[in-house]
Design a protein around this motif. Structure first.
Motif: not given
Length: 157
Positions: A15-22, A40-57
């Motif tokens: 998510c971050w690699g693609i967002t930084i490239r964009l 597309f970058a916004f969607v990746l950050m939503v995936v990050n907020l809704v999926v990745v960070l809760p799994i880390f928690a």
């Protein structure tokens, strides 16, 4: 749990690699492409907020504190949360500056340059020039100064 941690870290990195490239590599020649890439970058950050960070928690709550997986989850989650927060602040700041009106008193306008490749003005520079022209219509006695130049020539000086 270890595999979930590794997969989640991989998704976070993607998510971050693609967002930084964009964000950094802009070879876009139309506003529709810019809008599509920003979406597309916004969607990746939503995936990050809704999926990745809760799994880390979830992982931080359920893994053993002494494990390497817990420590790596903590490090990646902290970097991810701070980076996401900073990107959100940047987007808010960017939107606020775009909505700003022209100042009431103006002597001159300075437009910062951007790399022009193959004779095409990139959207970043086009937006800056459009903003300067719109403000100039209100303050026609002001001069518009455009910065930039050929980088190969500036190296020789």
């Amino acid at each position: 749990m270890i595999y979930l941690n590794l997969v989640n870290e991989l998704i976070c990195a993607l998510c971050w690699g693609i967002t930084i490239r964009l964000i950094l590599i802009r070879h876009l020649n139309s506003e529709t492409k810019v809008a599509r890439f920003n979406t597309f970058a916004f969607v990746l950050m939503v995936v990050n907020l809704v999926v990745v960070l809760p799994i880390f928690a979830f992982l931080l709550k359920n893994l053993s504190i002494q494990s390497v997986s817990w420590l790596s989850s903590l490090v990646v989650a902290t970097i991810d949360a701070l980076s996401t927060f900073n990107l959100i602040l940047f987007c808010i700041f960017s939107c606020c500056t775009r909505l700003q009106k022209c100042p009431t008193t103006v002597q001159d306008f300075l437009v910062l340059g951007a790399a022009v490749k193959h004779g095409q003005v990139p959207p970043v520079l086009a937006t800056r020039l459009d903003k300067a022209i719109n403000c100039w219509k209100t303050h026609q006695s002001a001069k518009i100064i455009v910065s930039g130049g050929n980088s190969t020539e500036s190296k020789r000086i």
